[in-house]
Scaffold this active site. Sequence first.
Site, PDB file in Angstrom:
ATOM      1  N   ASP A  22       0.683  -1.029  -0.055  1.00 54.55           N
ATOM      2  CA  ASP A  22      -0.135  -0.119  -0.013  1.00 54.55           C
ATOM      3  C   ASP A  22       0.751   1.109   0.026  1.00 54.55           C
ATOM      4  OD1 ASP A  22      -2.426   1.649   0.384  1.00 54.55           O
ATOM      5  OD2 ASP A  22      -1.905   1.885   2.437  1.00 54.55           O
ATOM      6  N   SER A  23       0.385   2.536  -0.256  1.00 62.43           N
ATOM      7  CA  SER A  23       0.944   3.682   0.126  1.00 62.43           C
ATOM      8  C   SER A  23       1.651   3.878   1.277  1.00 62.43           C
ATOM      9  CB  SER A  23       0.229   4.818  -0.551  1.00 62.43           C
ATOM     10  OG  SER A  23      -0.963   4.916   0.154  1.00 62.43           O
ATOM     11  N   CYS A  85      -4.478  -1.764  -1.735  1.00 62.94           N
ATOM     12  CA  CYS A  85      -4.675  -0.288  -1.941  1.00 62.94           C
ATOM     13  C   CYS A  85      -5.655  -0.038  -3.289  1.00 62.94           C
ATOM     14  CB  CYS A  85      -3.244   0.466  -2.321  1.00 62.94           C
ATOM     15  SG  CYS A  85      -3.375   2.102  -2.821  1.00 62.94           S
ATOM     16  N   GLU A 164      -3.070   9.560   8.352  1.00 65.21           N
ATOM     17  CA  GLU A 164      -1.585   9.327   8.427  1.00 65.21           C
ATOM     18  C   GLU A 164      -0.971  10.297   9.488  1.00 65.21           C
ATOM     19  OE1 GLU A 164       0.983   6.966   6.935  1.00 65.21           O
ATOM     20  OE2 GLU A 164      -0.674   5.799   5.718  1.00 65.21           O
ATOM     21  N   CYS A 196     -11.006   2.853  -0.050  1.00 58.56           N
ATOM     22  CA  CYS A 196      -9.625   3.292   0.008  1.00 58.56           C
ATOM     23  C   CYS A 196      -9.336   2.428   1.705  1.00 58.56           C
ATOM     24  CB  CYS A 196      -9.511   4.696   0.464  1.00 58.56           C
ATOM     25  SG  CYS A 196      -7.853   5.224   1.021  1.00 58.56           S
ATOM     26  N   HIS A 198      -7.136   2.973   3.879  1.00 58.34           N
ATOM     27  CA  HIS A 198      -6.858   3.565   5.156  1.00 58.34           C
ATOM     28  C   HIS A 198      -8.310   4.024   5.717  1.00 58.34           C
ATOM     29  CE1 HIS A 198      -3.132   4.774   3.366  1.00 58.34           C
ATOM     30  NE2 HIS A 198      -3.013   5.596   4.417  1.00 58.34           N
TER      31      HIS A 198
HETATM   32  N1  DGL Z   1      -4.963   3.426   0.845  1.00 60.16           N
HETATM   33  C1  DGL Z   1      -4.629   3.806  -0.308  1.00 60.16           C
HETATM   34  C2  DGL Z   1      -6.051   3.432  -1.205  1.00 60.16           C
HETATM   35  O1  DGL Z   1      -6.525   2.458  -0.871  1.00 60.16           O
HETATM   36  C3  DGL Z   1      -4.026   4.967  -1.070  1.00 60.16           C
HETATM   37  C4  DGL Z   1      -4.084   6.090  -0.150  1.00 60.16           C
HETATM   38  C5  DGL Z   1      -3.361   7.200  -0.793  1.00 60.16           C
HETATM   39  O2  DGL Z   1      -2.090   6.958  -0.741  1.00 60.16           O
HETATM   40  O3  DGL Z   1      -3.861   8.592  -1.312  1.00 60.16           O
HETATM   41  O4  DGL Z   1      -6.635   3.881  -2.119  1.00 60.16           O
END
Ligand code: DGL
Length: 285
Positions: A22-23, A85, A164, A196, A198
């Site tokens: 993931d990012s 992600c 984050e 997402c 996150h």
């Molecule tokens: N967690 C990621 C997603 O599911 C990326 C979030 C990001 O880096 O903008 O899209």
Amino acid sequence: MQAPALPAPERGIDQRPVGVFDSGMGGLTVLHECLVTMPHEDFVYLGDAARLPYGPRPLPEIRRFAREIARFLAAEEVKLILVACNAATSAALPDLQEELAVPVVGVITPEAHAAVQATRNRRIGLLATQATVAAGRYERLVRTLDAGARLVAVACPRLVPLIESADPFGEETAVAVREYAAPLMEAGVDTVVLGCTHYPLIRPIFQRVFGRGVTLVFSAEETAREVAATLSRKGIENAEAREGRYRFLTTGDPEQFRVMGARFLQLPIAEVERVAIARLEEAAA
Ligand code: DGL
């Protein structure tokens, strides 16, 4: 006369780890489910914190990052890659599946499926990063599953940096969630995809804002089940009786990842290794 049954395929033990990326921290929501669903498997997780957030970036750039990381993980001898992600899945899943020899699983299909199953009024909301909304993959999948369902998508650029940050559960996050939720509530959706990885980290904030009448859908459990089913179908599972290991790599600050990561993973994180972006770029060269 009935044909004799074919012998069961030989099932070996495959000790290679599963690669997850993931990012940043978001993929830990999916890794968490994988670790409890498949306690006997080994995992290696890479969080590309140095290039976070992915969401505001153009799709070709996210595709390049995803290719670098997937190739790096493939060189680490993983047996399956999980793109934890939504932005990277939106930008790169078909390319990764075409290019790599190992199976590649993403996070969007299970959610689109779950949302179509869950909605009663066929009005589905999507909250996601700009890249995921722009890619339109959810729309296409929802329309394929139910041509009469309507998807209302809202991009939420402020959420990933807030999640984050040092204060993910603060008032600023609640204010942003209320603002992004408003158009979906106006559209009368009864189901909202947290598109997402996150976002499940602040799930209680979403649930309070939307109220009990709205079903929140996110893919961690379904995705973990898909990974387990893929390993089983391909006969590449590890031995059931063992307790697996998991390790972490980040392009950002390892200590920051360790502290924040343990909070989100709800499992211990012993060590985090730093990987230079140059090594990722080399892997894709
Ligand atoms: N967690 C990621 C997603 O599911 C990326 C979030 C990001 O880096 O903008 O899209």
